[in-house]
Scaffold this motif. Structure first.
Motif, PDB file in Angstrom:
ATOM      1  N   ALA A 172      19.211 101.518  -1.595  1.00  0.00           N
ATOM      2  CA  ALA A 172      18.511 102.771  -1.324  1.00  0.00           C
ATOM      3  C   ALA A 172      19.510 103.899  -0.899  1.00  0.00           C
ATOM      4  O   ALA A 172      19.431 105.150  -1.032  1.00  0.00           O
ATOM      5  CB  ALA A 172      17.212 102.881  -0.650  1.00  0.00           C
ATOM      6  N   ALA A 173      20.557 103.274  -0.111  1.00  0.00           N
ATOM      7  CA  ALA A 173      21.669 104.278   0.342  1.00  0.00           C
ATOM      8  C   ALA A 173      22.893 103.602   0.287  1.00  0.00           C
ATOM      9  O   ALA A 173      22.962 102.192   0.161  1.00  0.00           O
ATOM     10  CB  ALA A 173      21.027 104.777   1.593  1.00  0.00           C
ATOM     11  N   LEU A 174      24.045 104.016   0.781  1.00  0.00           N
ATOM     12  CA  LEU A 174      25.305 103.213   1.167  1.00  0.00           C
ATOM     13  C   LEU A 174      25.124 102.888   2.483  1.00  0.00           C
ATOM     14  O   LEU A 174      24.697 103.754   3.371  1.00  0.00           O
ATOM     15  CB  LEU A 174      26.326 104.002   0.854  1.00  0.00           C
TER      16      LEU A 174
ATOM     17  N   THR B 189      27.297  97.605  -1.675  1.00  0.00           N
ATOM     18  CA  THR B 189      26.474  98.337  -0.970  1.00  0.00           C
ATOM     19  C   THR B 189      27.165  99.181   0.104  1.00  0.00           C
ATOM     20  O   THR B 189      26.415 100.404   0.603  1.00  0.00           O
ATOM     21  CB  THR B 189      25.223  97.553  -0.127  1.00  0.00           C
ATOM     22  N   THR B 190      28.281  98.902   0.372  1.00  0.00           N
ATOM     23  CA  THR B 190      29.092  99.548   1.643  1.00  0.00           C
ATOM     24  C   THR B 190      29.847 100.772   0.995  1.00  0.00           C
ATOM     25  O   THR B 190      30.436 101.665   1.478  1.00  0.00           O
ATOM     26  CB  THR B 190      29.961  98.979   2.485  1.00  0.00           C
ATOM     27  N   GLY B 191      29.970 100.765  -0.580  1.00  0.00           N
ATOM     28  CA  GLY B 191      30.744 101.593  -1.251  1.00  0.00           C
ATOM     29  C   GLY B 191      32.210 101.464  -1.251  1.00  0.00           C
ATOM     30  O   GLY B 191      33.062 102.223  -1.902  1.00  0.00           O
TER      31      GLY B 191
ATOM     32  N   PRO C 209      23.592 105.446  -5.091  1.00  0.00           N
ATOM     33  CA  PRO C 209      22.040 104.796  -5.037  1.00  0.00           C
ATOM     34  C   PRO C 209      21.081 105.840  -5.795  1.00  0.00           C
ATOM     35  O   PRO C 209      21.581 106.899  -5.831  1.00  0.00           O
ATOM     36  CB  PRO C 209      21.901 104.875  -3.409  1.00  0.00           C
ATOM     37  N   PRO C 210      20.210 105.053  -5.999  1.00  0.00           N
ATOM     38  CA  PRO C 210      19.889 103.581  -5.898  1.00  0.00           C
ATOM     39  C   PRO C 210      20.639 102.798  -6.963  1.00  0.00           C
ATOM     40  O   PRO C 210      20.696 103.218  -8.275  1.00  0.00           O
ATOM     41  CB  PRO C 210      18.438 103.578  -6.214  1.00  0.00           C
ATOM     42  N   PHE C 211      20.529 101.313  -6.744  1.00  0.00           N
ATOM     43  CA  PHE C 211      21.034 100.760  -7.736  1.00  0.00           C
ATOM     44  C   PHE C 211      20.710  99.189  -7.308  1.00  0.00           C
ATOM     45  O   PHE C 211      20.555  98.826  -6.248  1.00  0.00           O
ATOM     46  CB  PHE C 211      22.805 100.928  -7.766  1.00  0.00           C
TER      47      PHE C 211
ATOM     48  N   GLN D 233      16.275  97.388  -0.142  1.00  0.00           N
ATOM     49  CA  GLN D 233      14.813  97.367  -0.258  1.00  0.00           C
ATOM     50  C   GLN D 233      14.377  96.724  -1.279  1.00  0.00           C
ATOM     51  O   GLN D 233      14.746  96.632  -2.424  1.00  0.00           O
ATOM     52  CB  GLN D 233      14.370  98.797  -0.279  1.00  0.00           C
ATOM     53  N   VAL D 234      13.103  95.880  -0.741  1.00  0.00           N
ATOM     54  CA  VAL D 234      12.285  95.289  -1.929  1.00  0.00           C
ATOM     55  C   VAL D 234      11.210  96.190  -2.607  1.00  0.00           C
ATOM     56  O   VAL D 234      10.503  96.904  -1.854  1.00  0.00           O
ATOM     57  CB  VAL D 234      11.685  94.059  -1.189  1.00  0.00           C
TER      58      VAL D 234
END
Length: 308
Positions: A7-9, A47-49, A58-60, A16-17
């Motif tokens: 949902a974010a980096l 996820t950390t970019g 995000p989201p991905f 998130q589920v």
């Protein structure tokens, strides 16, 4: 269906589920019910970019390697059918998370998947595509150097995914394999065909000199110190130029999807000619905790998320 999205980096906490719409198979595609998806360092980097070509907004959904069953087939798809067991690699470097593998169902190009032999389970199969293809493609760069038969090659990270496959494939190719591994993994790495196992704490400048280095970690200059003048170093991430270069050829191996190669590698694993290992499985819904376990280190083998 359930899926996991970043949902974010940031760290594992950004995963998130969530409920996602069930995908439909477009032309040339199949929908796969995901039974297993491997957790890779590349997922954490996403996820950390910290990935090539810059971060993904995000989201991905993370996830490269999936194994499961075909549940629907799009038009123009001839070689896969509903009910087929398959394994494959989502080329995340192209999809950038649309799609990713952290979902109960994924619509994928049929060309990304290969049949899964009956003798190979979903969990083990999911550890193969990214790791084994990277290893084989990297060794192809070594072979371009036309090294004499029986030449020595140092493989770093030989107790890991890419390094473990690289050690096995190099031994099969006739190289004398010096494999660096962590404490407690010596027996496993010897079983992969390594001629000599070197502790992770060893000063690699005192090893060799070897004709080639497959730096699967990569550790960079420390590993390059082991290569002879006019040798070759292959790394799996960009590393600084060797100084002085000593005529050493540096090659960067970034994964590319090769369906024919993947099918051969999967067949070798199914036949027991290539070994892989799984440290643990966790439910897909615990993806954040899975990332935490990978970051904590100490796993002997890959961590695989399961669904369905």
């Amino acid at each position: 269906m359930l899926g996991v999205v970043a949902a974010a980096l940031g760290g594992p906490e950004v995963l998130q589920v969530t409920e996602l719409p069930e995908p439909e198979a477009g032309p040339g595609q199949v929908v796969v019910r995901t039974r297993a998806v491997c957790v890779h360092p590349a997922d954490i980097a996403a996820t950390t970019g910290e990935i090539p070509r810059g971060p993904v907004a995000p989201p991905f959904s993370p996830g490269w390697d999936i194994a499961g069953e075909v549940v629907s087939v799009g038009s123009g798809t001839a070689d896969l059918r509903v009910g087929d067991r398959v394994v494959g690699m989502i080329p995340w470097y192209l999809t950038r998370g649309t799609p990713g593998g952290y979902a109960e169902f994924v619509a994928v190009d049929a060309d990304w998947m290969v049949p899964l032999p009956d003798g190979l389970d979903f969990v083990s199969a999911a550890t193969v595509p990214l790791n084994a293809q990277t290893a084989q493609q990297g060794l192809s760069l070594v072979s371009l150097a036309m090294l004499p038969a029986g030449s020595s090659i140092l493989v770093t990270g030989a107790s890991g995914g890419v390094g473990g496959f690289a050690a096995q494939l190099a031994a099969q190719d006739g190289y004398r394999v010096l494999a660096q591994a962590g404490h407690g993994d010596e027996e496993w790495v010897h079983g992969l065909g390594a001629h000599e196992v070197i502790p992770r704490s060893a000063d690699l400048a005192t090893v060799g000199p070897v004709a080639a280095v497959f730096d699967a970690v990569p550790v960079g200059e420390a590993a390059a110190a082991a290569v002879e003048d006019r040798g070759v170093v292959v790394t799996t991430r960009p590393t600084p130029a060797i100084v002085p270069d000593r005529g050493v050829r540096q090659e960067l191996q970034l994964i590319r999807l090769d369906r024919e190669l993947l099918a051969r590698l999967v067949e070798q694993v199914a036949a027991g000619r290539l070994l892989t290992r799984v440290a643990a499985t966790m439910p897909l819904t615990e993806a954040a905790d899975a990332h935490r376990r990978v970051l904590a280190g100490g796993l002997r083998g890959k961590l695989v998320l399961t669904a369905g």
